[in-house]
Write an enzyme that holds these catalytic residues in place. Structure first.
Site, PDB file in Angstrom:
ATOM      1  N   GLU A 137       0.842  -1.208   0.000  1.00 32.33           N
ATOM      2  CA  GLU A 137       0.000   0.000   0.000  1.00 32.33           C
ATOM      3  C   GLU A 137       0.872   1.250   0.000  1.00 32.33           C
ATOM      4  O   GLU A 137       1.690   1.441   0.916  1.00 32.33           O
ATOM      5  CB  GLU A 137      -0.915  -0.003   1.228  1.00 32.33           C
ATOM      6  CG  GLU A 137      -1.880   1.167   1.226  1.00 32.33           C
ATOM      7  CD  GLU A 137      -2.819   1.172   2.433  1.00 32.33           C
ATOM      8  OE1 GLU A 137      -3.164   0.105   2.960  1.00 32.33           O
ATOM      9  OE2 GLU A 137      -3.198   2.285   2.852  1.00 32.33           O
ATOM     10  N   LYS A 156      -6.795  -0.626  11.898  1.00 38.41           N
ATOM     11  CA  LYS A 156      -6.212  -1.082  10.617  1.00 38.41           C
ATOM     12  C   LYS A 156      -4.960  -0.262  10.314  1.00 38.41           C
ATOM     13  O   LYS A 156      -3.948  -0.789   9.849  1.00 38.41           O
ATOM     14  CB  LYS A 156      -7.249  -0.942   9.503  1.00 38.41           C
ATOM     15  CG  LYS A 156      -6.827  -1.538   8.172  1.00 38.41           C
ATOM     16  CD  LYS A 156      -6.115  -0.574   7.263  1.00 38.41           C
ATOM     17  CE  LYS A 156      -5.814  -1.201   5.920  1.00 38.41           C
ATOM     18  NZ  LYS A 156      -5.012  -0.346   5.053  1.00 38.41           N
ATOM     19  N   ASP A 216       4.312 -14.216  11.586  1.00 35.71           N
ATOM     20  CA  ASP A 216       2.963 -14.600  11.157  1.00 35.71           C
ATOM     21  C   ASP A 216       1.998 -13.432  11.402  1.00 35.71           C
ATOM     22  O   ASP A 216       1.465 -13.278  12.504  1.00 35.71           O
ATOM     23  CB  ASP A 216       2.551 -15.853  11.958  1.00 35.71           C
ATOM     24  CG  ASP A 216       1.161 -16.354  11.612  1.00 35.71           C
ATOM     25  OD1 ASP A 216       0.406 -15.614  10.943  1.00 35.71           O
ATOM     26  OD2 ASP A 216       0.831 -17.482  12.020  1.00 35.71           O
ATOM     27  N   HIS A 224      -2.201  10.623   0.081  1.00 40.29           N
ATOM     28  CA  HIS A 224      -2.450   9.272  -0.383  1.00 40.29           C
ATOM     29  C   HIS A 224      -2.411   9.212  -1.909  1.00 40.29           C
ATOM     30  O   HIS A 224      -1.752   8.356  -2.500  1.00 40.29           O
ATOM     31  CB  HIS A 224      -3.831   8.867   0.124  1.00 40.29           C
ATOM     32  CG  HIS A 224      -3.956   7.406   0.351  1.00 40.29           C
ATOM     33  ND1 HIS A 224      -3.511   6.809   1.502  1.00 40.29           N
ATOM     34  CD2 HIS A 224      -4.480   6.429  -0.405  1.00 40.29           C
ATOM     35  CE1 HIS A 224      -3.752   5.527   1.439  1.00 40.29           C
ATOM     36  NE2 HIS A 224      -4.339   5.267   0.287  1.00 40.29           N
TER      37      HIS A 224
END
Ligand code: MEV
Length: 452
Positions: free
Chosen positions: A86, A282, A298, A395
């Site tokens: 991202e 998030k 992991d 962004h």
């Protein structure tokens, strides 16, 4: 893509055969094969390592490996490796790292480091009797696992406790052996699961052999033995702090005090509204997952655990907390992170090894400090943008290259677009219009380009 049929014995095919089989699902099989092969490692030995990480592998899937430099954590400087697709995550972490680097950086505290594993079983018998016999059963289980735990004990870890949990009010006859482990620098999944399977075997034998049980109490049905990815006692706290006045200048339109107030509201909102909390958290995992991937950890286990922890009081909330007290702005993240720096992919994946080397070959505790701080850095960067200029400006600037690549822009077009979009708002349509104009200039534009 053509229609697909069920394939039998796919796993028995060799790699080339698998690739050839899958290629038949594409319009141009030869192109597909050569494209996938172009992602093979040059060195066949290295390629073999990647092939053997997983099953049915037909190629490698590349992700960018980036660096967030200058993270000051407990007075050490780290250049943090991040693997993420991202755009703007690495940039956000880097910017936050720089912002806090001259304000004391990130401070951390390891609160606890233990992990949990469970043997879930169904048994119909006298629980008081079993409780009385638990010390004996525990000794037998420790003895049975002595060969598995010897190395771990030497490294300062091992089995800390095994308790009996009565869950019969939830499911008829349901009990657990809930064991606590210290796995030092390893994530410890194999160690914990191996111990648990031995506990389960011992449990069955114990019921069958012990003279204290009646005939009808001799059988227990072990349902499963597995570690829990919820590790609320493998906990790290990281925080940044500064005078509210030191936040002056963070934004052109807000004073430090106004910024701190808005920031505080944003975090409070993430504490009471589940939709916002999910997105807020998030943003934390943007950073944590990226370093987890870079170091061969992991990330699914880490995410699952973090989200459960965020809902520990029954409501899903922000993992971060803000305090504004006596003119100080203090922003913290407390999060369970079961990370490893030895074993598993951490030592097998050549780039995971390099990531750990770049971080100074940390132990698991230090990696917890670093990963949590990167999570907080990313979240701070996100909230800072959200309460000031908004997220899209930065962004979309970072996304510009992706859009240009998607539209097949040449290097020259990319350079020109970067200059053009310094001042313009980036959007898919705006980039398409820019490229169209660039490729089909009007007579006037041609004259301008030609310098007439
Ligand atoms: C995007 O990947 C992450 C953010 O949505 C996080 C947030 O909203 O706090 C920007």
């Amino acid at each position: 893509m053509k229609d697909k049929e069920i394939v039998c014995g796919f796993s028995k095919l060799n790699k080339d055969q698998k690739l050839e089989y899958i290629s038949k699902h594409f319009e141009n099989p030869a192109d597909f094969v050569s494209e996938l092969k172009s992602f093979y490692h040059d060195d066949p030995d290295q390629q073999k390592i990647f092939d053997e990480f997983s099953e049915n592998t037909i190629s490698n899937f590349y992700f960018p490996f980036g660096i967030a430099p200058n993270m000051v954590i407990d007075d050490n400087v780290y250049h943090v490796p991040m693997v993420i697709e991202e755009s703007s995550v690495v940039a956000a972490a880097s910017k936050s790292a720089k912002f806090w680097s001259d304000k004391g950086g990130f401070h951390t505290e390891i609160i606890s480091t233990t992990k949990i594993g469970q043997v879930h079983f169904i048994w119909h018998g006298n629980i008081e009797k079993l409780r009385t016999l638990m010390p004996d059963l525990k000794d037998r289980m420790l003895e049975r696992t002595a060969s598995i735990t010897a190395n771990m004990n030497q490294r300062g870890g091992g089995i800390i406790d095994i308790e009996l949990v009565d869950m019969t009010d939830q499911i008829d006859g349901y009990y657990q052996l809930k064991a606590t482990f210290e796995t030092v620098d390893s994530m410890g999944a194999n160690f914990i699961n191996s111990c648990l399977e031995e506990f389960a075997a011992e449990l069955r034998e114990f019921f069958a052999e012990s003279p204290y049980f009646k005939e009808e109490e001799r059988h227990c049905e072990v349902i499963m033995s597995i570690l829990s990815n919820y590790t609320p006692d493998c906990l790290v706290k990281t925080w940044v702090e500064c005078d509210v006045d030191d936040l002056d200048g963070i934004d052109e339109e807000l004073s430090g005090e106004q910024f701190a107030w808005k920031f505080e509201k944003a975090v409070q909102i993430a504490s009471v509204d589940v939709h916002r909390a999910t997105t807020h958290n998030k943003g934390i995992f943007n950073g944590i997952d990226a370093i987890a991937l870079a170091t061969g950890n992991d990330f699914r286990a880490i995410e699952a655990c973090g989200h459960t922890y965020a809902a520990r009081d029954g409501n899903y909330r922000s993992l971060t907390e803000v305090k504004i007290e006596n003119g100080r702005f203090i922003y913290s993240l407390t999060i369970p992170l079961a990370l490893g720096t030895v074993g598993g992919l951490t030592t097998l994946h050549p780039l995971a090894k390099k990531s750990l080397e770049l971080l100074g070959n940390p132990g698991a505790r230090d990696l917890m400090r670093i990963a949590a701080s990167v999570g907080l850095a990313n979240n701070f960067g996100a909230i800072k943008s959200l309460v000031t200029k908004g997220i899209q400006k930065g962004h979309m600037k970072m996304h510009l290259l992706n859009i240009l690549n998607q539209m097949g822009a040449s290097e020259e077009e990319k350079d020109k677009a970067k200059i053009h979009f310094e001042e313009e708002k980036v959007s898919f349509n705006a980039v398409a219009r820019f490229l169209d104009k660039h490729r089909n200039p009007s007579e006037i534009e041609k004259a301008v380009y030609a310098g007439k």
